[in-house]
Design an enzyme around this catalytic site. Structure first.
Site, PDB file in Angstrom:
ATOM      1  CE  LYS A 217      -4.541  -2.005   1.111  1.00 45.36           C
ATOM      2  NZ  LYS A 217      -5.506  -2.130   1.981  1.00 45.36           N
ATOM      3  NE  ARG A 253      -7.432  -8.329  -0.408  1.00 42.78           N
ATOM      4  CZ  ARG A 253      -7.002  -7.427  -1.349  1.00 42.78           C
ATOM      5  NH1 ARG A 253      -5.900  -6.704  -1.233  1.00 42.78           N
ATOM      6  NH2 ARG A 253      -7.531  -7.534  -2.586  1.00 42.78           N
TER       7      ARG A 253
HETATM    8  N1  HH2 Z   1      -7.447  -3.806   0.045  1.00 42.74           N
HETATM    9  C1  HH2 Z   1      -7.601  -3.984  -1.488  1.00 42.74           C
HETATM   10  C2  HH2 Z   1      -8.650  -4.541  -1.985  1.00 42.74           C
HETATM   11  N2  HH2 Z   1      -9.413  -5.424  -0.973  1.00 42.74           N
HETATM   12  N3  HH2 Z   1     -10.123  -6.114   0.938  1.00 42.74           N
HETATM   13  C3  HH2 Z   1      -9.863  -6.119   2.268  1.00 42.74           C
HETATM   14  N4  HH2 Z   1     -10.785  -6.884   3.110  1.00 42.74           N
HETATM   15  N5  HH2 Z   1      -8.876  -5.493   2.974  1.00 42.74           N
HETATM   16  C4  HH2 Z   1      -8.007  -4.840   2.209  1.00 42.74           C
HETATM   17  O1  HH2 Z   1      -7.068  -4.010   2.873  1.00 42.74           O
HETATM   18  C5  HH2 Z   1      -8.191  -4.770   0.639  1.00 42.74           C
HETATM   19  C6  HH2 Z   1      -9.153  -5.418   0.310  1.00 42.74           C
HETATM   20  C7  HH2 Z   1      -6.776  -2.939  -2.350  1.00 42.74           C
HETATM   21  O2  HH2 Z   1      -5.710  -4.021  -2.607  1.00 42.74           O
HETATM   22  P1  HH2 Z   1      -5.740  -4.622  -4.100  1.00 42.74           P
HETATM   23  O3  HH2 Z   1      -6.616  -5.756  -4.443  1.00 42.74           O
HETATM   24  O4  HH2 Z   1      -4.174  -4.930  -4.455  1.00 42.74           O
HETATM   25  O5  HH2 Z   1      -5.810  -3.547  -5.306  1.00 42.74           O
HETATM   26  P2  HH2 Z   1      -7.221  -3.126  -5.779  1.00 42.74           P
HETATM   27  O6  HH2 Z   1      -8.246  -2.442  -4.929  1.00 42.74           O
HETATM   28  O7  HH2 Z   1      -6.968  -2.042  -6.856  1.00 42.74           O
HETATM   29  O8  HH2 Z   1      -7.932  -4.220  -6.702  1.00 42.74           O
END
Ligand code: HH2
Length: 274
Positions: A217, A253
């Site tokens: 992040k 995660r």
């Molecule tokens: N962070 C992201 C997406 N989903 N779900 C939970 N429960 N907790 C988190 O911290 C979280 C999440 C953001 O990361 P990423 O999936 O890599 O990116 P994107 O939202 O662009 O798909």
């Protein structure tokens, strides 16, 4: 203080089948590449695969329901056909969660904590799956514009307790509920994320398993010169995951499963040697 949790911290591997996710957008969008990545994450030690078909990145384009289902469902079915690994679906849409659970997902990971649609709570109760209730201030498109808190840990904890109550009132069993402080979701990069990470024990004290998403992040880059690309944030991701482990989170995660599994094993072995 380091505490040794009774259970090892579980590792949730991120599997985004989106063209635009902030860290791995586009890399696993094709079905074959996504399944190959799922196999790699399992081999690397993931306990849960988090399949997402819509990016929550600030400014990301919304995805319609049919498109999101078409992205995630065949992949979930293909993983389930060859593995008993736990699968979560990262979606805010009840219809997508429903289709994902029918295809073999066992956890609904909802960054809106079942607030997105009028039937979110009832759908979660009906599906009987586990649910991750995450804190977010504002909406994905604008959440980073001007986040404000007087007491970030207290406000996040109160919100999560309220959402857990709402889920249980709607019929979700208590033991199916996970909480997530939502690092980076409507939070200033350092002013809010850091106190929240430092106060994680107060979220853990609510009595539900806590999922923590810190991997790659942006606050990590902010603490390390300001211009680190997502794949240059491994060290910071490990540090933050271990801080979560020390506070008693149940799962992290992450994008870098192998490295995280190793870091957690070493951390736990040291903590247990005391
Ligand atoms: N962070 C992201 C997406 N989903 N779900 C939970 N429960 N907790 C988190 O911290 C979280 C999440 C953001 O990361 P990423 O999936 O890599 O990116 P994107 O939202 O662009 O798909």
């Amino acid at each position: 203080m380091i505490q040794t949790p009774a259970q090892p911290v579980r590792v949730m591997g991120v599997l985004n089948v989106t063209p635009d996710s902030f860290s791995d957008g586009g890399r696993f969008a094709a079905p074959d590449t996504a399944l190959a990545q799922a196999r790699r994450l399992i081999a690397d030690g993931a306990d849960i695969l988090d399949v997402g078909g819509e990016s929550t990145r600030p400014g990301a384009a919304p995805v319609d329901e049919a498109e999101e289902v078409a992205r995630v469902v065949p992949l979930i079915a293909a993983i389930r056909a060859e593995s008993s690994v736990a699968i979560s679906v990262d979606t805010m849409k009840p219809a997508v969660a429903r289709a994902a659970v029918a295809a073999g997902a066992t956890i609904w990971n909802d960054v809106t904590a079942l607030r997105h649609a009028p039937d979110s709570l009832a759908t979660a109760a009906e599906l009987g799956c586990e649910v991750v209730l995450m804190h977010m201030q504002g909406e994905p498109g604008t959440m980073q514009a001007e986040p404000h808190y007087d007491d970030v840990v207290g406000e996040v904890a109160a919100f999560l307790a309220e959402r857990a109550d709402a889920a249980m009132a709607a019929g979700v069993a208590r033991e199916k509920i996970w909480l997530d402080p939502g690092v980076g979701f409507g939070k200033h990069m350092t002013r809010h994320n850091l106190p929240l990470l430092a106060g994680l024990d107060r979220i853990v004290a609510l009595g539900f398993p806590v999922l923590l998403g810190v991997s790659r992040k942006r606050f990590i880059s902010a603490l390390d010169g300001g211009d680190r690309e997502p794949d240059e944030r491994l060290g910071g991701s490990m540090a933050a995951a271990l801080a979560g482990a020390a506070a008693g989170v149940a799962a992290v995660r992450v994008h870098d499963v192998r490295e995280t599994v190793q870091a957690l094993r070493v951390w736990r072995a040291i903590a247990q040697a005391k």
